[in-house]
Structures are given as C-alpha cells and as structure tokens.
Design an enzyme around this catalytic site. Structure first.
Site, PDB file in Angstrom:
ATOM      1  CG  HIS A 307      -1.840  -1.376   1.157  1.00 31.05           C
ATOM      2  ND1 HIS A 307      -3.104  -1.333   0.522  1.00 31.05           N
ATOM      3  CD2 HIS A 307      -1.820  -2.564   2.068  1.00 31.05           C
ATOM      4  CE1 HIS A 307      -3.133  -2.815   0.607  1.00 31.05           C
ATOM      5  NE2 HIS A 307      -2.669  -3.290   1.544  1.00 31.05           N
ATOM      6  CD  GLU A 326      -2.178  -3.511   5.227  1.00 29.48           C
ATOM      7  OE1 GLU A 326      -1.236  -4.361   4.521  1.00 29.48           O
ATOM      8  OE2 GLU A 326      -3.168  -3.444   4.637  1.00 29.48           O
ATOM      9  CG  HIS A 379       0.597  -6.694   2.171  1.00 34.36           C
ATOM     10  ND1 HIS A 379      -0.582  -5.895   1.676  1.00 34.36           N
ATOM     11  CD2 HIS A 379       1.514  -6.883   1.193  1.00 34.36           C
ATOM     12  CE1 HIS A 379       0.236  -5.732   0.397  1.00 34.36           C
ATOM     13  NE2 HIS A 379       1.294  -6.058   0.128  1.00 34.36           N
ATOM     14  CD  GLU A 451      -1.670 -10.136   4.545  1.00 30.25           C
ATOM     15  OE1 GLU A 451      -1.703  -9.176   5.473  1.00 30.25           O
ATOM     16  OE2 GLU A 451      -2.441 -10.042   3.589  1.00 30.25           O
TER      17      GLU A 451
END
Length: 490
Positions: A307, A326, A379, A451
């Site tokens: 992102h 995030e 992430h 993640e």
C-alpha cells in the site's frame, strides 16, 4: 509528467473531455500510473441502432478500439465482474465466459487461452477492453461507421445469441450454516462429487458469490437469513447453466472456498481466508510472467512495503477516534528489514521508502528490472467482525514457482514463516498458496507476501505499533531471507 490521480479527477476528465465524440485533438488520459497525451478520436457507440452514452467513451488505443467493459456489455445483457486485486475482468453471457487481465493480451474463453490484438487497460478509472474481440467472442456483430465515427454492435441480423444449456450435472441437495466467534461457515451438499466452481467478491453492497457450473438446486432450497454478525442473507439463484449462491455481507470480509467430495464449504470472516478464492478444481491457466527475464542467484532482494500514499491499506478506528493504518506498519517493518539485510551485505531495492502511491504491478516490475534474486512484500492482515483473529501467515506460489538455485516460493516462504514465528511467538497461521496476487504473479524470482499480524486484533495492534515488536518482526523476516540465500548457495 507524473501527478497524483483520483477518481474525482477521472470523472472530471470524462465530463470535460469526453462528453461527445470529437475529432483528433490533444487531450490527457490517465493509465499505468501516469498522464499521457491522447491525439486520437473519441467515438460514438450504438447497440442495435440505439445510442449508448458512456462516462469514458470508446477510443483508439494502439490502433485498436477499446470500450468501457461494464457500460457496454451489461447493456448487451452480459454479466461483467471485476476483481480489483487480480485486475481481472470476467464477462459471462449464456454459456460463454471470457476472462481478461489488465495489461495482458492473453484471454480465456471457456478456459481456453486465446491471444487478443491488444491488452485491456484501466483508463481514467474505467476498465477498457477490445471491443471487436469481446463482441465477436460473444456472438455479436461489430461494424464501424467512418462518416459519424460510430462503433456499431448488433445482437441480431445474422448474429446468434449463445444457446441456453440446461444439461445439469449436479443438484444442490441441502444447505446448512453456522456462525460464531470463528466466523460464518456455509456447507453446500451436492449429489455429485468434485463440482466445478468459481468465486468472487462484489461491492456496493459487499457480497461473496459462488457459481457452481452445471448445477441446479433442489426444490427445498430457500433463501435464508442467518443469525450472524457477518452475513445478513444467503440467496440462491438459478442461471441457465450454473447455480449462484450469494452471501450478503454486513461489511467487506475475507473468505475461503474449499471442496471435499460432495461438500462445498464457504468460510467467511474467520481471519483465515483471503479476498481471493481458493483455486477451484479446474483453474483457468495463470497468465505467464511478463517479461520473461533471466534471474541469477545473488544476495539481492526487492522489499515491497504494501500500500502507501493515498492507499492506507487496512485501517482500524478505536474508541478514541484514532485511525490505525496498515501502511504505517508495512513501511516501518520494511525499513528495519532493509537495514538488517544491508548490514549483512545484501543489495536491497525498495519499492518505496516514504508514504507515496505505487502502482501495484510496478512493484514486481521493479524487481524484474533490477533482477534481484528474491522479492518480499510486507502487509498487515485484517478481518471485520472477528477481533479474535490473530497470527502471521506467508503467501507464495507454493505449487507452481520455478526454482532458482534450488529455492522456490515454498521454501522461501517457509524459511521466513519459521523464523518470524520463532522471534515473535505469534500464532503460526502457516504458508498459503496463491497464483493470483499481482505482486507474486508478475515476479520472475522466488516471491512471497507476509501478513505480519491483524490490525483488527487489540493485542496484535498494540504489538504492531510497538517499535520493539516491529524489530522482532524485522529480525525474524531478515533471518528467513538470509537462510534462503544460504539455501541458494550465495
């Protein structure tokens, strides 16, 4: 000239520049993360002699006419589906299904790969696809009136609508569901084993849909309103050649679909799923990595903080109104991993080092151009409606990646997963397979996406915004990377 771009700007461009068909003039259009000067014509469009107005009108792109997918083909009676994560367009019409990928000239008609003369593009926030290829593949006629600059599409006058096929091969005999702290689970029991299925998400409102090819439902199957904090309604719809099950969501959720014998299980919002479906028994071939480049073993890696900029990723707003993002976690951990690896003599390429927008596909493209031996995307996970979900998981093309000096996505993912769990003591959610995540699909080297925890879990959120815990994450990830270099012999 690169500038920030928003949906509002896309709409303004559509209104100001594209109100009607015009002769060649210099205008700016936005695609592939940049503004470009367009000097071609903007065309009119007629379907069965009826004028169709589109927010972004048909244009010529690389010598071929492209049209907005949904505006045009839904008007023709087709179903048009968009998967943003995969940049995938699915057009369903009768017994024909066409799957296209943004920036890829390979299309799949009923599962068979075909070459298009031009790849679909996202232009001014609209998905533009080659009009002649798609129209003719669906059985429509296409012509062009050069006097009025009008594209003409017809569904009659010699063209034939795809036949209705009601040769059902399986029956949904029963349906049950359960809901609790672990999420929502639906169990669909069919008369035959190994049904063919596909799944996808829809928005406005949020839904998960599952299509079962060649299936019908028993007369006892009815729509239901479960007692669930995640799913508001379950709906069943009989299409001409498939059964569709739609789960209306109270908010966007991750999900999994799995098949065992005659039972198809859909799990939503338990934190163990993904926004992408599990691969069904018959999988559309994955488009090849482009470009096809040669990667040599070396102590080099591209690190991708997920992102960034106008895309904050998953967010959580606490009772005090504080918004936790995030992107902040991803960047902080990535920079720490970079520092550790560089101290160990590793050449590190970063897709970003600040809060800025990065086009998704440009991330693996940077790794390919730099020819680093590994690619790592960092992430943070989330799931609405289930704050108990926690732990760390690592994704890769576990079954299909090509080895580099003996290293595959699978071994790379396992090395990092093992090391980061050992360092943090977090719940081990294991390694997971995906062939569709953009950053993995287009990387030419062993590539993984980790993640690092759930921003929606109170305890993990506290950890993820702790510098000490971020250092543990970074140390574990770095150790997994260094072990992978050892496995590679460099």
């Amino acid at each position: 000239m690169k500038r920030a771009f928003s949906l509002l700007q896309a709409l303004m461009i559509a209104i100001l520049l594209f109100g009607t068909a015009t002769a060649s003039a210099a205008n700016e259009i936005y695609y592939d993360g940049e503004w470009h000067t367009y000097i071609g014509s903007f065309f009119n469009l007629k379907i069965n002699n009826e004028t169709v107005n589109c927010e972004v009108p048909p244009i010529v792109f690389n010598d071929y006419s492209v049209v907005p997918a949904r505006d045009v083909f839904e008007k023709l009676g087709a179903e048009v589906l968009w998967n943003a994560e995969n940049e995938k367009v699915t057009v369903n019409y009768g017994s024909i299904q066409i799957i296209l990928y943004i920036n890829n000239t390979t299309a799949y008609k009923n599962g068979a790969a075909e070459k298009m003369p031009i790849a679909p593009k996202i232009i001014n926030a609209k998905t533009m696809i080659p009009v002649r290829y798609v129209s003719e593949s669906l059985g429509f006629g296409v012509d062009f009136d050069s006097v009025t600059d009008t594209i003409l599409i017809t569904t009659n006058g010699g063209t034939v609508k795809p036949p209705v096929t009601n040769s059902y091969t399986s029956t949904l005999q029963s349906y049950s569901c359960s809901s609790g702290d672990s999420g929502f689970t639906a169990m669909l029991n069919f008369s035959e084993e190994n049904v063919k299925y596909s799944s996808f998400t829809l928005t406005e409102p949020d839904r998960v849909a599952v299509d079962i090819a060649g299936a019908k439902m028993a007369s006892s199957i009815q729509d239901s309103t479960p007692d669930s904090a995640i799913v508001s309604k379950v709906r069943f719809g009989q299409h001409e050649d498939a059964l569709r099950v739609v789960f209306d969501l109270k908010s966007a959720q991750k999900y999994n679909v799995s098949l065992a014998g005659k039972k198809l299980t859909v799990t939503i919002g338990n934190g163990s799923g993904t926004t992408e479906p599990d691969p069904p028994p018959v999988v559309t071939p994955d488009p090849p990595v482009e470009p096809d480049i040669v990667i040599e073993p070396s102590r080099s890696i591209t690190i991708d903080p997920g992102h960034g900029g106008s895309d904050p990723g998953a967010c959580f707003t606490d009772e005090d109104g504080t918004v936790w993002k995030e992107t902040d976690i991803n960047l902080a951990v990535s920079l720490k991993v970079r520092d550790i690896l560089e101290a160990n003599g590793v050449r590190v390429v970063m897709t970003r080092t600040t809060e800025k927008d990065v086009v998704r596909k440009s991330r693996p493209e940077l790794a390919n151009s730099e020819k680093t031996a590994l690619f790592l995307s960092i992430h943070t996970n989330s799931v609405d409606g289930n704050e108990a979900a926690n732990g760390i998981e690592t994704w890769g093309k576990l079954e299909t990646s090509k080895p580099l000096a003996g290293v595959t996505d699978k071994s790379f993912a396992q090395n990092v997963q093992n090391a980061v769990i050992q360092k943090t003591g977090a719940r081990d959610r294991g390694t997971k397979n995906s062939v569709e995540l953009t950053v993995l699909k287009y990387s030419a080297m062993p590539s993984i996406l980790i993640e690092v925890g759930f921003i929606t879990n109170t305890n993990e959120r506290g950890n993820l915004f702790s510098d000490a815990y971020r250092s543990k994450l970074a140390q574990g990830i770095a150790e997994g990377v260094l072990k992978t270099f050892t496995d590679m012999g460099v």
